[in-house]
Design a protein around this motif. Structure first.
Motif, short mmCIF file in Angstrom:
data_model
loop_
_atom_site.label_atom_id
_atom_site.label_comp_id
_atom_site.label_asym_id
_atom_site.label_seq_id
_atom_site.Cartn_x
_atom_site.Cartn_y
_atom_site.Cartn_z
N LEU A 60 -7.58 4.73 1.18
CA LEU A 60 -6.41 5.36 0.60
C LEU A 60 -5.33 5.55 1.64
N GLY A 61 -4.13 5.55 1.13
CA GLY A 61 -2.95 5.77 1.96
C GLY A 61 -1.85 6.30 1.07
N LEU A 62 -1.13 7.28 1.56
CA LEU A 62 -0.12 7.94 0.75
C LEU A 62 1.23 7.95 1.48
N LYS A 63 2.27 8.07 0.69
CA LYS A 63 3.60 8.41 1.19
C LYS A 63 4.06 9.62 0.39
N ILE A 64 4.52 10.65 1.08
CA ILE A 64 4.98 11.85 0.39
C ILE A 64 6.42 12.11 0.78
N ARG A 65 7.25 12.19 -0.23
CA ARG A 65 8.69 12.39 -0.03
C ARG A 65 9.11 13.60 -0.85
N GLN A 66 9.57 14.64 -0.20
CA GLN A 66 10.01 15.87 -0.87
C GLN A 66 8.92 16.41 -1.80
N GLY A 67 7.69 16.36 -1.31
CA GLY A 67 6.58 16.90 -2.07
C GLY A 67 6.05 15.99 -3.15
N ARG A 68 6.60 14.79 -3.26
CA ARG A 68 6.18 13.84 -4.31
C ARG A 68 5.51 12.63 -3.67
N CYS A 69 4.38 12.28 -4.22
CA CYS A 69 3.50 11.29 -3.61
C CYS A 69 3.60 9.95 -4.33
N TYR A 70 3.47 8.87 -3.57
CA TYR A 70 3.21 7.55 -4.16
C TYR A 70 2.26 6.79 -3.25
N HIS A 71 1.97 5.53 -3.56
CA HIS A 71 0.80 4.80 -3.07
C HIS A 71 -0.46 5.49 -3.62
N GLY A 72 -1.61 5.32 -3.02
CA GLY A 72 -2.80 5.93 -3.59
C GLY A 72 -4.09 5.33 -3.09
N LEU A 73 -4.86 4.76 -4.01
CA LEU A 73 -6.27 4.43 -3.78
C LEU A 73 -6.53 2.95 -4.03
N SER A 74 -7.31 2.33 -3.14
CA SER A 74 -7.84 0.99 -3.42
C SER A 74 -9.37 1.09 -3.46
N PHE A 75 -9.97 0.58 -4.52
CA PHE A 75 -11.39 0.74 -4.80
C PHE A 75 -11.96 -0.66 -5.00
N ASN A 76 -12.86 -1.07 -4.10
CA ASN A 76 -13.45 -2.41 -4.16
C ASN A 76 -14.47 -2.47 -5.29
N ILE A 77 -14.18 -3.27 -6.30
CA ILE A 77 -15.07 -3.33 -7.47
C ILE A 77 -15.88 -4.62 -7.48
N ASP A 78 -15.23 -5.76 -7.54
CA ASP A 78 -15.94 -7.04 -7.61
C ASP A 78 -15.04 -8.09 -6.98
N MET A 79 -15.14 -8.25 -5.66
CA MET A 79 -14.13 -9.03 -4.96
C MET A 79 -14.74 -9.84 -3.83
N ASP A 80 -13.97 -10.80 -3.39
CA ASP A 80 -14.30 -11.57 -2.18
C ASP A 80 -13.97 -10.68 -0.99
N LEU A 81 -15.00 -10.30 -0.24
CA LEU A 81 -14.81 -9.39 0.89
C LEU A 81 -14.50 -10.11 2.20
N THR A 82 -14.56 -11.43 2.20
CA THR A 82 -14.42 -12.15 3.47
C THR A 82 -13.08 -11.91 4.17
N PRO A 83 -11.95 -11.72 3.45
CA PRO A 83 -10.71 -11.47 4.19
C PRO A 83 -10.72 -10.23 5.07
N PHE A 84 -11.59 -9.27 4.77
CA PHE A 84 -11.67 -8.09 5.63
C PHE A 84 -12.09 -8.46 7.06
N ALA A 85 -12.79 -9.58 7.21
CA ALA A 85 -13.20 -10.01 8.54
C ALA A 85 -12.01 -10.51 9.37
N ARG A 86 -10.87 -10.73 8.74
CA ARG A 86 -9.67 -11.18 9.45
C ARG A 86 -8.89 -10.03 10.08
N VAL A 128 -17.63 -3.41 5.00
CA VAL A 128 -17.05 -3.11 3.68
C VAL A 128 -18.02 -3.56 2.61
N THR A 129 -17.91 -2.96 1.44
CA THR A 129 -18.75 -3.34 0.32
C THR A 129 -17.95 -3.17 -0.96
N ASP A 130 -18.57 -3.51 -2.10
CA ASP A 130 -17.92 -3.26 -3.38
C ASP A 130 -18.95 -2.78 -4.40
#
Length: 202
Positions: A139-165, A176-178
């Motif tokens: 997760l990663g957030l940006k908060i501007r004047q008390g208001r948040c955007y961005h959020g959560l990434s949740f690995n469900i069913d994916m090719d994990l090989t790019p994480f090795a880069r 990493v896992t999913d």
């Protein structure tokens, strides 16, 4: 607590830059009455580099684009089969601080996994959710004047090989896992996103 459950499934392989721009616009135009929004989607393969990102954590991005962005944190990977849940929430109105929201995002994933018999946990030194030391949600957030955007990434069913880069989230050799590898069958991404949103917006 967030007052509104304004859930939107935006679809598969939505362009990162366009989505990021839309989040910024939504946040910039908010008033005290604007409802919170939860945007769920997936992105095409992309590395995003947070505000604390250091170039040495990009080991070999190859053909996958690298996009500097305004969320907190280091570098991570997004791609098909990874649920993105962007939380456009007025934290000030909700009486929540940034750490409260981070904890709530983490706990939503921990509880979702726990309901399916998998023990997931947070780490005090590195935001996110882990199973047996392998990261399943970032997760990663940006908060501007008390208001948040961005959020959560949740690995469900994916090719994990790019994480090795990369060094995921700035940690060399981080595993990493999913959910699919841990659970076998998983619900659809929109279904998972709705479940998480129902918890976060309650």
């Amino acid at each position: 607590m967030p007052q509104h459950d304004n859930f939107h499934w935006l679809g598969e392989r939505r362009d990162y830059r366009a989505t990021w721009a839309a989040m910024r616009r939504y946040t910039a135009r908010r008033t005290s009455e604007t409802p919170d929004a939860y945007w769920a989607l997936t992105h095409p393969p992309v590395f995003t580099q947070g505000l604390a990102g250091r170039p040495e954590h990009l080991l070999n991005p190859g053909h996958i684009p690298v996009i500097p962005t305004d969320r907190g944190g280091q570098v991570t990977y997004h791609g098909p089969g990874q649920l993105m849940l962007y939380t456009l929430v007025d934290l000030k109105r909700a009486g929540l601080g940034p750490r409260d929201w981070v904890n709530r995002l983490e706990q939503a994933v921990i509880d979702w996994m726990g309901e399916r018999g998998v023990a997931a946990e947070r780490r005090p030194d590195a935001p996110g959710v882990y199973v047996d030391g392998a990261k399943i949600a970032a997760l990663g957030l940006k908060i501007r004047q008390g208001r948040c955007y961005h959020g959560l990434s949740f690995n469900i069913d994916m090719d994990l090989t790019p994480f090795a880069r990369i060094n995921p989230c700035g940690y060399e050799g981080l595993a990493v896992t999913d959910a699919r590898r841990l659970l076998g069958d998983t619900p659809s991404l929109p279904s998972i996103a709705r479940e998480l949103t129902a918890v976060l917006a309650s």
